[in-house]
Design an enzyme around this catalytic site. Sequence first.
Site, PDB file in Angstrom:
ATOM      1  N   ASP A 170      -8.490  17.258  -5.296  1.00  0.00           N
ATOM      2  CA  ASP A 170      -8.275  16.229  -6.320  1.00  0.00           C
ATOM      3  C   ASP A 170      -8.632  16.742  -7.720  1.00  0.00           C
ATOM      4  OD1 ASP A 170      -7.645  13.739  -7.295  1.00  0.00           O
ATOM      5  OD2 ASP A 170      -8.918  12.658  -5.910  1.00  0.00           O
ATOM      6  N   ASP A 242      -2.269   7.123  -8.773  1.00  0.00           N
ATOM      7  CA  ASP A 242      -2.459   6.575  -7.428  1.00  0.00           C
ATOM      8  C   ASP A 242      -1.508   5.423  -7.139  1.00  0.00           C
ATOM      9  OD1 ASP A 242      -4.534   8.313  -7.512  1.00  0.00           O
ATOM     10  OD2 ASP A 242      -6.058   6.858  -6.892  1.00  0.00           O
TER      11      ASP A 242
END
Length: 420
Positions: A170, A242
Amino acid sequence: MKTALVRAAVAGGLLCMTASLLLAPGSAAAGAGPGRDPGEGSYNGLALTPPMGWNSWNKLRCGVDEEDVRGIADAIVAKGLDELGYRHITVDDCWMANSRDAHGDLTADPERFPSGMKALGDYLHARGLKFGLYGSPTQGTCQKRPGSYGHERQDARRFADWGVDYLKYDWCQTSPEESPDMWADFPGHTQKQLARVLFPRMAKALQETGRPIVYSLSACCEDLGFPEWGRSTANLWRTSTDISDTWESMLANFEAAAAFPEAAGPGGWNDPDMLEIGNGGMTDTEYRSHLSLWAMLAAPLIAGNDLRTMSEETRRILTNRRVLAVDQDERGEQAAVLTRENGRWVLSRRLADGSRAVALFNATGKEQRLATTAEAAGLPGSRHGYRVRDLWSGRASHTAGELSATVPAHGTVLLRVARR
Ligand code: GAL
């Protein structure tokens, strides 16, 4: 000009597809329409088709524990999802303890993963599944667990020892306050420059372990932009922020990935993020669009719902073999957008057997009539017309050339079209 009419009912029996001859016999449409060479190669030889599996984040967030993961694995096998390709089971953020151990190693959160990560990997492997974990290149994950900065080789070795087959990496905790050592080592760098160093660093560390590990970049947007270097570094890369379980979010993530068709190809894939199918925020029509669009994008199909308790309709959507076959087509070419007018989309994807997947996608709030032709979709002219399969209803038909359907609001008619 001859005319042929074909009617095909989709799931609810509501849709009517009319096909009429547009091409004169023998008309030359060969080579027309979309068709670009997909990106070449895989930096590590893995993910020659888009990865499929399950990830804990969308449904379970930081509440995930080892019992959940084992239960999901059991459900995948019991429901036959593994045979369809859903094999990579990834534990997202929060699997780690809050700090490294005395040797500087990452360890499992003792409360939620008391058996440890090796045991979890063994459990998955014993069932023929693959084991995925999450990490971050900075000094912390998005949920403030330890990041891999300065520990890349150590962590990669640990992942390999545990039997990890997939790493999602990430991009969080990027400020100088959150990652002071990192910024001290790279004064004056931009985030983009730093990402360009740190993502390849982990790629190298993973390769040095000698274990085949699919590498997923969860880095995107704001400061980073599209990683045009993705293919040389990883197997998939996020193209948007997201996803959440709403129509607007799904649509935005679809649109973002649809803009980079030339980046996708065997071994490296645009990632519009994990699936929300079955999480309850959209209708089944919208979830069918979600899977249809991800299949057209050649996107990774990472389920994000609770596979233990999903409804029969959710199971039917996730396991539609005809749609999954489009996603997993070995040519690996992402769909081209043929037309896009006020929320009325037509996409075409060239498949390995020479046929085309055609999506008539209605992003508007009202029923719409959508139409294209086999020629516009890139198929060569055919004196005998075309075979058409509606991938949701399963209904077969034929057409002389026109491909059209009345598509409900937020619905997608997904067709596979081949010369007769
Ligand atoms: C985000 C990432 C999500 C999830 C989350 C965990 O940055 O995009 O998919 O991994 O972090 O904290």
